[in-house]
Design an enzyme around this catalytic site. Structure first.
Site, short mmCIF file in Angstrom:
data_model
loop_
_atom_site.label_atom_id
_atom_site.label_comp_id
_atom_site.label_asym_id
_atom_site.label_seq_id
_atom_site.Cartn_x
_atom_site.Cartn_y
_atom_site.Cartn_z
N HIS A 36 0.88 -1.13 0.12
CA HIS A 36 -0.01 -0.03 0.07
C HIS A 36 0.87 1.15 -0.02
O HIS A 36 0.52 2.24 -0.70
CB HIS A 36 -0.94 0.02 1.12
CG HIS A 36 -2.07 -0.76 0.80
ND1 HIS A 36 -2.10 -2.11 0.92
CD2 HIS A 36 -3.31 -0.73 0.78
CE1 HIS A 36 -3.30 -2.83 0.52
NE2 HIS A 36 -4.24 -1.84 0.55
N LYS A 103 -9.87 -9.36 6.85
CA LYS A 103 -10.69 -9.76 7.88
C LYS A 103 -10.66 -8.44 8.86
O LYS A 103 -9.78 -7.82 9.12
CB LYS A 103 -10.07 -11.15 8.64
CG LYS A 103 -8.60 -10.82 9.51
CD LYS A 103 -8.31 -12.14 10.16
CE LYS A 103 -7.03 -11.77 10.84
NZ LYS A 103 -6.51 -13.22 11.54
#
Length: 195
Positions: A36, A103
């Site tokens: 990222h 998650k």
């Protein structure tokens, strides 16, 4: 259970709602913290075509390299998504992603990004890393392997029947926010803090 083929378009993604169970097939790419940061450090032309219309999977896979040089996934369980909260909406917008898999859900900045750009958050089951790896049928290529190492590299993979559930949609709904609010109410009631 709905079937979704990647890459896909915005209209298809906007038809999904929180609570929808989906099986993903097609191309996706993995990415954690290092990925990222790298994706937001300028526009990464080499990876952009793999991201457009697809999803990024928050996973640090266990990968086997075979004698002939090809790779296969041994374990592919989701990692906690919250740490990508500062970056995720920007990555979605810059590269035209249609979804994120991980998650634990994500926060308000990502939720706003999902609404703005037409994307969703897919929750994958934790603790099922080897089962999820069976849905990874092929490793197409990998980016930044030498620089980031196996868990942080960007693995371009082909999946078939990868099971997920929509827990944040493009309409501003978040199962995670709802659970947090309900839990807070119960916690305050236990402590006698509620009015």
């Amino acid at each position: 259970m709905a079937r979704l083929f990647l890459p896909c378009d915005e209209k298809t993604i906007r038809s999904l709602r929180v609570g929808d169970f989906v099986e993903l097939s097609g191309r996706m790419i993995t990415g954690r913290d290092a990925a990222h940061h790298w994706l937001l450090h300028g526009f990464q032309d080499s990876v952009a075509p793999y991201l457009k219309g697809s999803v990024i999977y928050h996973v640090g896979p266990v990968v086997r390299k075979h004698e002939d040089g090809h790779y296969s996934f041994v374990a592919a369980g989701p990692t906690t998504s919250a740490r990508e909260e500062p970056y995720q909406a920007d990555v979605i917008g810059r590269y035209g992603l249609r979804g994120v898999i991980g998650k634990g859900g994500m926060g308000p900045k990502t939720l706003a990004g999902l609404q703005e750009h037409g994307a969703v958050y897919f929750h994958a089951v934790g603790g099922a890393a080897q089962v999820l790896a069976q849905a990874v049928k092929k490793v197409e290529t990998v980016f930044q392997l030498a620089e980031f190492g196996v868990p942080e590299a960007l693995w371009v993979i082909q999946v078939e029947g990868f099971p997920v559930v929509v827990t944040m949609d493009s309409h501003g709904n978040s199962l995670h926010a709802g659970v947090e609010a309900e839990s807070r109410k119960k916690f305050e009631a236990i402590l006698g803090l509620s009015a």
